[in-house]
Design an enzyme around this catalytic site. Sequence first.
Site, short mmCIF file in Angstrom:
data_model
loop_
_atom_site.label_atom_id
_atom_site.label_comp_id
_atom_site.label_asym_id
_atom_site.label_seq_id
_atom_site.Cartn_x
_atom_site.Cartn_y
_atom_site.Cartn_z
N TYR A 102 -24.78 -24.35 87.84
CA TYR A 102 -24.18 -23.53 86.78
C TYR A 102 -24.96 -22.24 86.59
O TYR A 102 -24.38 -21.17 86.32
CB TYR A 102 -24.12 -24.33 85.47
CG TYR A 102 -23.31 -25.60 85.61
CD1 TYR A 102 -22.03 -25.58 86.14
CD2 TYR A 102 -23.85 -26.83 85.24
CE1 TYR A 102 -21.30 -26.75 86.29
CE2 TYR A 102 -23.13 -28.01 85.39
CZ TYR A 102 -21.85 -27.95 85.91
OH TYR A 102 -21.13 -29.11 86.07
N GLU A 189 -19.12 -36.85 89.46
CA GLU A 189 -19.01 -37.52 88.16
C GLU A 189 -18.02 -38.68 88.22
O GLU A 189 -18.14 -39.64 87.44
CB GLU A 189 -18.59 -36.51 87.08
CG GLU A 189 -19.54 -35.33 86.89
CD GLU A 189 -20.97 -35.71 86.56
OE1 GLU A 189 -21.28 -36.91 86.46
OE2 GLU A 189 -21.80 -34.79 86.41
N HIS A 192 -20.15 -41.51 89.36
CA HIS A 192 -21.09 -41.90 88.31
C HIS A 192 -20.39 -42.68 87.21
O HIS A 192 -20.86 -43.74 86.78
CB HIS A 192 -21.74 -40.65 87.69
CG HIS A 192 -22.54 -39.84 88.65
ND1 HIS A 192 -23.28 -38.73 88.27
CD2 HIS A 192 -22.74 -39.95 89.99
CE1 HIS A 192 -23.88 -38.21 89.32
NE2 HIS A 192 -23.56 -38.94 90.38
#
Length: 316
Positions: A102, A189, A192
Amino acid sequence: MSYKTINWDIIEDELDEYVWDKATAQYWLDTRVPVSNDLRDWRTLSGTEKSVINRVVGGLALLDTLQSEEGVDVMRPDVRTRKEAAVLNDFLMMESIHAKSYGTILTSLNDQATVDEVFKWMNNNPRMQYKAKRINDIYQTGNNLEKKVASVFLEGVLYYTNFFTPLWYRGNNKLANLSEVIKLVIRDESVHGTYLGYKFQLGYNELSATEQKTFKKWMDELLDDLLENEFAFTEEVYAPIGLAEDVKQFVHYNANKALQNMGFESRFPNAEIKDINPIVMNGISTETANHDFFSQVGAGYLMGNAEAMSSGDYDF
């Protein structure tokens, strides 16, 4: 007491090694995605649009910093198997890569003064700080199951407010490289959230019926509290470009998915895949010119898929 080496030939939980193979096959670095190639698109955006994108990317940087420094590490003492600890090690590394990516986006598209302002904003915005503190309080004081719920809600719900913007612009055929980074993060994600949701279910199913009822009430209240703050944040950030309601729908859809990962029914009606802004769904499914990473995998999304993976890989 002697220390014993981990023996990967011993199977304690088949999902551990399966997720290890999948997660390590997905390894990537932000430096492999040329975000600066988006500058031509970036210069066509209004100041308001740039501000929205910078804030959501900055918000992701803050939340992934929390996840990389606290969220994964606090679950290590409660692992059921030694391979689970190894899987968490991989997750921790990838959360650090996400947080760095980011920053790469912000510095690739902005001058240093703007980047400094974005960091100042995300470190002081009351809504951002509220959700970070709310989640971290659970990380520091919660029990095994509470920590997993906090992690799944963070990665599977709160992140998606910020994921919406890059996907929306990609659906409008802009910011291809920025959205590619976001897709790679979403791909991670997904693994996860599914894995931690599965591990949560193992512990939750060991509770008595009364304990389960009490815990579910705590979960629902936590989610309601997080969403109240999240939607206030959504209004603050997205109202200037008229997308606040679309973002809320997107977040509700992903909240349902997070609950399903933990073995529960959806809570939010009228938040199915057909209800999501079609431009965002187009952004999710659009392949980029730089890599051939994207093919369909689980949960109704079109997400990144490493070459060694197949289309049903997230349907554990």
